[in-house]
Design an enzyme around this catalytic site. Structure first.
Site, mmCIF file in Angstrom:
data_model
loop_
_atom_site.group_PDB
_atom_site.id
_atom_site.type_symbol
_atom_site.label_atom_id
_atom_site.label_comp_id
_atom_site.label_asym_id
_atom_site.label_seq_id
_atom_site.Cartn_x
_atom_site.Cartn_y
_atom_site.Cartn_z
ATOM 1 N N SER A 161 -35.850 -42.850 0.725
ATOM 2 C CA SER A 161 -35.347 -43.809 1.717
ATOM 3 C C SER A 161 -36.396 -44.908 1.951
ATOM 4 C CB SER A 161 -34.970 -43.068 3.006
ATOM 5 O OG SER A 161 -34.197 -43.887 3.833
ATOM 6 N N HIS A 197 -27.699 -38.621 2.110
ATOM 7 C CA HIS A 197 -28.903 -39.452 2.115
ATOM 8 C C HIS A 197 -30.165 -38.582 2.160
ATOM 9 C CE1 HIS A 197 -31.408 -42.885 2.431
ATOM 10 N NE2 HIS A 197 -31.862 -42.548 3.621
ATOM 11 N N ASP A 255 -24.382 -40.464 -0.631
ATOM 12 C CA ASP A 255 -25.308 -41.053 0.338
ATOM 13 C C ASP A 255 -24.505 -41.877 1.341
ATOM 14 O OD1 ASP A 255 -27.268 -42.696 1.672
ATOM 15 O OD2 ASP A 255 -28.650 -42.318 0.017
#
Ligand SMILES: *[C@@H]1O[C@H](CO)[C@@H](O)[C@H](O)[C@H]1NC(C)=O
Ligand SMILES: *[C@@H]1O[C@H](CO)[C@@H](O)[C@H](O)[C@H]1NC(C)=O
Ligand SMILES: *[C@@H]1O[C@H](CO)[C@@H](O)[C@H](O)[C@H]1NC(C)=O
Ligand SMILES: *[C@@H]1O[C@H](CO)[C@@H](O)[C@H](O)[C@H]1NC(C)=O
Ligand SMILES: *[C@@H]1O[C@H](CO)[C@@H](O)[C@H](O)[C@H]1NC(C)=O
Ligand SMILES: *[C@@H]1O[C@H](CO)[C@@H](O)[C@H](O)[C@H]1NC(C)=O
Ligand SMILES: *[C@@H]1O[C@H](CO)[C@@H](O)[C@H](O)[C@H]1NC(C)=O
Ligand SMILES: *[C@@H]1O[C@H](CO)[C@@H](O)[C@H](O)[C@H]1NC(C)=O
Ligand SMILES: *[C@@H]1O[C@H](CO)[C@@H](O)[C@H](O)[C@H]1NC(C)=O
Ligand SMILES: *[C@@H]1O[C@H](CO)[C@@H](O)[C@H](O)[C@H]1NC(C)=O
Length: 522
Positions: free
Chosen positions: A188, A453, A417
């Site tokens: 991320s 995610h 995600d």
């Protein structure tokens, strides 16, 4: 090159008096503190020590060093925290990247550092001078209307290279030799940071894991607001249960495209799903019957289609089918709503995007994003890309300097995600490929069917990414596949393979679908 001749530092060397102050061009070191931590134990699950398997750490001894410095004239105060194992050092450095608005150095990163210590790494993280607060309210603006661009730059790039230098300097003094290899580990924000290092500081790391990277920042962050804009403009706010039901219907529609019914869309590219035929169908939401509304179909369809301008131009990708768009209880998914007992609902945009629009694009903490018109959104999108791409866009496709060092990049990206669209990572990978046709020789991306995610979802957690990167760097072992396993709804353990984009894992159609041997990359 073999790692040898390393003798454990004495515990007494872990003190502020015995550790030389590192020097860093452009920085003034303000303080150094050090303390010996002994009998340290921690249990770190794979979704905290990302890109690695779960680990249980027992009785570790390490020197915990914090170096605080400023870039004179910038009025920043940055802390780098470094943990140096005393007698278990494996000769390598592993940096732990940030997440959300956090640059690093917060409780989540301490989990990753604990995992790294357990494996013998010297491990580092930086707070980029931003502290550990999960939102940027305290550091984004100098005053209303005026950004603290140095803070943004530290999050984006500069502090990352500083931390690498400081870490290497402390390691060299502590053990009497530099790290044999230095590695970055992120997902991320941390994935974006890893790619920024490859782009801007190509000699900082020998190997980088840059999973689900928050790259194309200017485009990606602002378009997280897209479903909320659509809901506000149309004044329709579907219940989270409806969106969850539509995601479930999309999974049902496309699950079998790969020949296996496992509640996972493995081949997202062959999935074409229209939610409109489901309008009026009944399902259960927390025990009460509910029908799919036209509003829910419209919101889901426009979210999947990705953001468009008021004149119909494509702006940025949406999530893949099978990703969470909204949910009944938790405010997750970019089309999240909050519903009250009187059955009315309001939009619940992610604070990542509302804070980005308010603090950075508008530079006004009280900017009202609830009444944006489509052309307001066009303007905000343009400003976000135009003003910030060169600072934090992290989409420079020229990785040739990093390639020339012999460095390697590996990444995973979940195909479910719910925040960062996997197509953005493909977009970047394709752009690198266009300028560097042999990109596959040093950078590979493994898409993970069903994964949310960084973690979560039905498809299992990729735990072999970091070690595969390390074997690629150190031994030239090319990662042609990565293993993944997950427990399905029937409780059966499934073993699969992940393939480097643009390849996909294909079921051979005859073997047992719970065995990795039944799959090939194609
Ligand atoms: C070391 O830690 C373990 C687990 O926390 C604890 O049970 C043990 O008593 C500690 N030993 C010492 C010498 O402090
Ligand atoms: C814990 O680590 C210390 C320092 O390495 C060592 O002296 C001690 O024997 C270890 N204790 C156990 C129970 O392994
Ligand atoms: C390491 O030191 C910092 C202070 O510099 C402290 O905040 C942190 O909790 C320490 N970590 C451990 C594991 O003790
Ligand atoms: C430097 O930053 C501190 C807060 O971090 C602030 O109080 C101070 O006013 C700043 N100084 C200048 C010269 O901007
Ligand atoms: C569970 O088992 C049933 C019956 O064998 C099968 O139809 C279904 O696809 C399985 N579900 C999953 C998630 O594997
Ligand atoms: C909703 O749940 C009730 C009670 O479990 C069940 O009887 C009903 O068939 C369910 N309705 C739908 C549409 O699934
Ligand atoms: C649904 O989205 C697709 C693009 O993915 C678009 O072509 C189509 O017109 C939309 N359908 C409706 C009814 O809006
Ligand atoms: C429903 O309840 C919410 C929360 O109490 C309130 O803000 C909203 O105005 C109500 N809506 C209607 C239509 O009554
Ligand atoms: C949105 O609301 C603010 C006040 O909260 C107002 O100043 C602004 O003009 C409104 N914008 C639009 C496009 O209606
Ligand atoms: C590299 O290869 C050697 C010899 O096969 C092996 O012992 C070592 O574990 C490998 N290193 C990595 C990082 O895979």
């Amino acid at each position: 090159m073999e790692f040898s001749n390393f003798s454990s530092p004495l515990p007494s060397t872990c003190s502020a008096q015995s550790i030389p102050i590192p020097s860093l061009y452009g920085a003034e070191i303000l303080s150094l503190s050090a303390s010996l931590i002994s009998n340290y134990s921690a249990t770190v699950p794979d979704y905290f020590y990302l890109n690695h398997p779960s680990i249980s750490v027992q009785n570790a001894t390490f020197c915990n060093i914090t170096v605080t410095y400023t870039h004179p004239g910038q009025n920043d105060t940055i802390s780098v925290e470094v943990w140096l194992p005393l007698d278990t050092w494996n000769g390598r450095m592993q940096a732990i990247g940030g997440g959300g608005w956090i640059a690093g150095r917060s409780p989540f990163q301490y989990q990753g550092m604990s995992g790294a210590i357990g494996e013998g790494y010297a491990t580092i993280t930086t707070d980029a001078g931003l502290g550990s607060a999960s939102d940027p309210t305290n550091w984004a603006l100098l005053s209303p209307g005026n950004l603290n661009l140095y803070n943004l730059q530290n999050l984006a790039s500069v502090s990352l290279n500083d931390a690498a230098s400081i870490g290497k300097s402390l390691i060299t003094n502590f053990y009497g030799q530099p790290p044999q290899y230095s590695y970055w580990n992120g997902c991320s924000q941390g994935g974006r940071q890893g790619l920024m290092l490859a782009q801007q500081y190509p000699t900082a790391y020998d190997g980088i894991v840059a999973s689900a990277p928050a790259i194309n920042w200017g485009e990606m962050i602002v378009t997280l607001f897209w479903p909320q804009l659509v809901m506000n403009i149309m004044n329709i706010y579907p219940h989270g249960c409806e969106l969850k039901q539509l995601t479930s219907a999309a999974v049902s529609a496309c699950d079998g495209n790969d020949g296996i019914l496992d509640r996972i869309i493995s081949d997202v590219d062959s999935c074409h799903f229209s939610p409109f035929s489901l309008i009026g169908t009944t399902f259960n939401c927390s025990g009460a019957e509910m029908q799919i509304s036209e509003a829910a179909a419209v919101v889901a369809n426009t979210t999947w289609a990705g953001a468009h301008s008021s004149s119909g131009n494509f702006l940025w990708y949406g999530p893949e089918y099978g990703s969470v768009l909204g949910d009944e209880n938790i405010y997750t998914g970019i089309a999240a709503t909050e519903c009250f007992s009187n059955n009315s609902c309001v939009g619940k945009p992610s604070s990542l995007v509302t804070q980005w629009i308010q603090l950075f694009v508008e530079k006004n903490p009280s900017f009202n994003y609830n009444n944006l018109t489509h052309s307001d959104f066009d303007r905000i999108y343009h400003a976000s890309v135009q003003q910030f791409s060169s600072i934090i866009g992290t989409n420079d496709p020229d990785l040739s300097e990093f390639q020339a060092t012999g460095g390697k990049i590996l990444a995973f990206h979940g195909l479910a995600d719910q925040i960062i669209p996997p197509k953005g990572t493909r977009h970047y990978y394709d752009a690198v490929t266009a300028v560097t046709p042999d990109v596959h020789d040093f950078y590979r991306v493994f898409e993970v069917p069903g994964l949310g995610h960084c973690y979560g979802g039905n498809g299992g957690q990729p735990t072999a990414v970091f070690d595969a990167m390390r074997a690629w760097v150190e031994n030239g072992t090319v990662p042609n596949t990565l293993p993944i396993s997950f427990r399905d709804a029937n409780g059966t353990e499934n073993h699969r393979i992940l393939c480097p984009y643009p390849q996909k894992a294909r079921f051979d159609g005859t073997g047992n679908p719970v065995d990795a041997e039944s799959f090939k990359c194609a």
